[in-house]
Write a protein that holds these residues in place. Structure first.
Motif, mmCIF file in Angstrom:
data_model
loop_
_atom_site.group_PDB
_atom_site.id
_atom_site.type_symbol
_atom_site.label_atom_id
_atom_site.label_comp_id
_atom_site.label_asym_id
_atom_site.label_seq_id
_atom_site.Cartn_x
_atom_site.Cartn_y
_atom_site.Cartn_z
ATOM 1 N N THR A 138 0.941 -1.138 0.316
ATOM 2 C CA THR A 138 -0.001 0.078 0.179
ATOM 3 C C THR A 138 0.905 1.047 0.237
ATOM 4 N N THR A 139 0.370 2.383 -0.616
ATOM 5 C CA THR A 139 1.188 3.478 -0.233
ATOM 6 C C THR A 139 0.582 4.400 0.743
ATOM 7 N N THR A 140 -0.155 3.731 1.471
ATOM 8 C CA THR A 140 -1.047 4.779 2.566
ATOM 9 C C THR A 140 -0.197 4.764 3.833
ATOM 10 N N GLY A 141 0.891 4.031 3.882
ATOM 11 C CA GLY A 141 1.560 4.022 5.124
ATOM 12 C C GLY A 141 1.891 2.466 5.119
ATOM 13 N N ILE A 142 1.998 1.960 6.616
ATOM 14 C CA ILE A 142 2.057 0.620 6.783
ATOM 15 C C ILE A 142 1.192 -0.209 6.550
ATOM 16 N N LEU A 143 1.383 -1.480 5.898
ATOM 17 C CA LEU A 143 0.489 -2.290 5.580
ATOM 18 C C LEU A 143 -0.124 -3.057 6.726
ATOM 19 N N VAL A 144 -1.274 -2.874 6.964
ATOM 20 C CA VAL A 144 -2.259 -3.697 8.218
ATOM 21 C C VAL A 144 -3.239 -4.198 7.430
ATOM 22 N N PRO A 145 -4.025 -5.321 8.183
ATOM 23 C CA PRO A 145 -5.080 -6.075 7.737
ATOM 24 C C PRO A 145 -6.256 -5.028 7.531
ATOM 25 N N GLY A 146 -7.166 -5.381 6.646
ATOM 26 C CA GLY A 146 -8.260 -4.426 6.093
ATOM 27 C C GLY A 146 -7.903 -3.695 5.081
ATOM 28 N N ILE A 147 -6.695 -3.186 4.569
ATOM 29 C CA ILE A 147 -6.378 -2.287 3.672
ATOM 30 C C ILE A 147 -6.750 -3.044 2.222
ATOM 31 N N ILE A 148 -6.333 -4.428 2.103
ATOM 32 C CA ILE A 148 -6.484 -5.120 0.912
ATOM 33 C C ILE A 148 -7.351 -6.485 1.379
ATOM 34 N N LYS A 149 -8.582 -6.402 0.758
ATOM 35 C CA LYS A 149 -9.291 -7.645 0.929
ATOM 36 C C LYS A 149 -9.700 -8.292 -0.003
ATOM 37 N N LYS A 150 -10.666 -9.453 -0.092
ATOM 38 C CA LYS A 150 -11.087 -10.228 -1.244
ATOM 39 C C LYS A 150 -12.106 -8.963 -1.841
ATOM 40 N N GLY A 151 -11.915 -9.303 -3.191
ATOM 41 C CA GLY A 151 -12.657 -8.335 -3.981
ATOM 42 C C GLY A 151 -11.943 -6.778 -4.151
ATOM 43 N N THR A 152 -11.138 -6.404 -3.406
ATOM 44 C CA THR A 152 -10.234 -5.315 -3.656
ATOM 45 C C THR A 152 -9.626 -5.343 -5.224
ATOM 46 N N GLU A 153 -10.126 -4.178 -6.045
ATOM 47 C CA GLU A 153 -9.390 -3.976 -7.228
ATOM 48 C C GLU A 153 -7.812 -3.408 -6.937
ATOM 49 N N VAL A 154 -6.942 -4.218 -7.869
ATOM 50 C CA VAL A 154 -5.455 -3.921 -7.550
ATOM 51 C C VAL A 154 -4.814 -3.729 -9.029
ATOM 52 N N LYS A 155 -3.693 -3.143 -9.038
ATOM 53 C CA LYS A 155 -3.206 -2.624 -10.138
ATOM 54 C C LYS A 155 -1.515 -3.203 -10.003
ATOM 55 N N LEU A 156 -1.375 -3.797 -11.335
ATOM 56 C CA LEU A 156 -0.015 -4.489 -11.260
ATOM 57 C C LEU A 156 0.976 -3.299 -11.395
ATOM 58 N N ILE A 157 2.066 -3.505 -10.689
ATOM 59 C CA ILE A 157 3.341 -2.614 -10.657
ATOM 60 C C ILE A 157 4.468 -3.210 -10.973
ATOM 61 N N PHE A 158 5.144 -2.629 -11.922
ATOM 62 C CA PHE A 158 6.691 -3.227 -12.046
ATOM 63 C C PHE A 158 7.782 -2.386 -11.364
ATOM 64 N N ARG A 159 8.561 -3.288 -10.952
ATOM 65 C CA ARG A 159 10.166 -2.923 -10.081
ATOM 66 C C ARG A 159 10.851 -1.958 -11.327
ATOM 67 N N ASP A 160 11.548 -0.990 -11.055
ATOM 68 C CA ASP A 160 12.312 -0.193 -11.712
ATOM 69 C C ASP A 160 13.322 -1.071 -12.428
ATOM 70 N N GLU A 161 13.969 -2.004 -11.183
ATOM 71 C CA GLU A 161 14.908 -3.006 -11.869
ATOM 72 C C GLU A 161 14.350 -4.348 -12.021
ATOM 73 N N ARG A 162 14.514 -4.933 -12.892
ATOM 74 C CA ARG A 162 13.808 -6.186 -12.990
ATOM 75 C C ARG A 162 14.871 -7.048 -13.686
ATOM 76 N N ILE A 163 14.800 -8.343 -13.110
ATOM 77 C CA ILE A 163 15.730 -9.452 -13.650
ATOM 78 C C ILE A 163 14.996 -10.554 -14.100
#
Ligand SMILES: [Zn+2]
Length: 330
Positions: A138-163
């Protein structure tokens, strides 16, 4: 000159040397030694999938030429449901839905420690019929339960350095991104705003709150002075430097860690490394006094921190509390 990264990070490689450990009054000599094996691993039939992630920032799946089921990642070259009809590689979208509520790893093994805390869950990307396992942040601070749940829509993000590994990508909730970023394919971590987390607001302090704050702050000051004087506590923060702004209901102060030194000042920092918000100052005080872990208070949402990766610093604070109590017992 850019130093090439090694398969094993240098911090995990012990120095040549020896030490003496005393157990039950007897001295034992311990020397550092090594046993190592490295291996090369082919991605085989998955090469196209990983190359697409690495070089083109595209997400591929395989589509059965007969039944049309789309599997992501493309782990089958032939469909077992269709008498092994061949599948073909197709591209799917980079937005998906959480198939389940992801568990969060706070205490990872050394291999994954640099990524913790992270969620690990399964996402069905648009255009896919199967779910893909992926790390979540998450970009909102520390990742804690409740931010991402079943049904949450998410976006794929690529690392700047990829191997060409699964860790080249991760997901964040689309609710934290602008529409433009959600629509963009191949969105990289450096294109996301990690610097404006959503700080929890604190209620206005009553006189009682202020009195409790003063009392707790005095106790915390004594404790931190004790820590600063203690050799084993100092070792726990050797080489570590962090300026932490702590905001509580009764007031705010700063805790500064600097290569073994730790101090508390009643000041507002202009550029702290991270912000800690705890409504009740006692949540932090209890942790520092070893009456409960600060890490637990973070996980239980009694203490909020502005940067996910600073969970590491919280971990160190717990360690300092433990070391102080232990050294006093001796
Ligand atoms: Zn099929």
């Amino acid at each position: 000159m850019i130093k090439k990264k090694k398969v094993i990070d240098e911090i995990y490689i012990p120095d040549v040397g020896s030490q003496v450990e005393t157990i039950d009054g007897k001295e034992y000599l311990i020397t550092n030694d090594a046993m190592y094996t490295f291996f090369r691993r082919t991605k085989g039939e998955f090469s196209a999938f990983f190359l697409a992630l690495k070089n083109e920032k595209r997400l591929l799946g395989c589509k059965c030429t007969k039944c049309g089921i789309v599997r992501v990642p493309p782990f089958l070259t032939h469909c077992p449901d269709c008498n092994f009809a061949p599948t073909e590689l197709i591209e799917v979208e980079q937005v998906g839905i959480m198939n389940s509520t992801p568990p969060i790893t706070y205490f990872a093994t050394s291999l994954f420690q640099h990524m913790a805390p992270y969620g690990r869950g399964r996402v069905i990307f648009k255009g896919a019929d199967t779910a893909m396992s992926i790390n979540l942040y998450t970009t909102t601070g520390i990742l804690v339960p409740g931010i991402i749940k079943k049904g949450t829509e998410v976006k794929l993000i690529f690392r700047d350095e990829r191997i060409g590994e699964m860790t080249d990508v991760f997901c964040v909730p689309t609710a934290e991104l602008t529409q433009e970023k959600i629509n963009k394919n191949g969105l990289q971590e450096s294109e996301i705003d990690w610097e404006t987390p959503q700080e929890p607001s604190l209620p206005v302090a009553s006189e009682e709150d202020s009195n409790q704050y003063r009392k707790a702050l005095d106790e915390m000051k004594d404790l931190i002075e004790d820590m600063n004087r203690n050799e084993s506590v100092r070792k726990a923060i050797a080489g570590w430097k962090r300026d932490i702004q702590v905001k509580t209901r009764g007031g705010q102060f700063a805790i500064m860690i600097d290569d073994g030194d730790i101090k508390l000042t009643e000041s507002v920092l202009s550029s702290p490394d991270f912000i800690m918000v705890c409504d009740d100052i006692n949540a932090l005080l209890d942790g520092l006094a070893y009456r409960g872990a600060i890490t637990d208070s973070v996980i239980n949402k009694k203490i909020w921190i502005s940067k996910n990766m600073e969970f590491n610093t919280i971990f160190k604070l717990d360690r300092m509390a433990r070391f102080l109590v232990r050294s006093k017992k001796v």
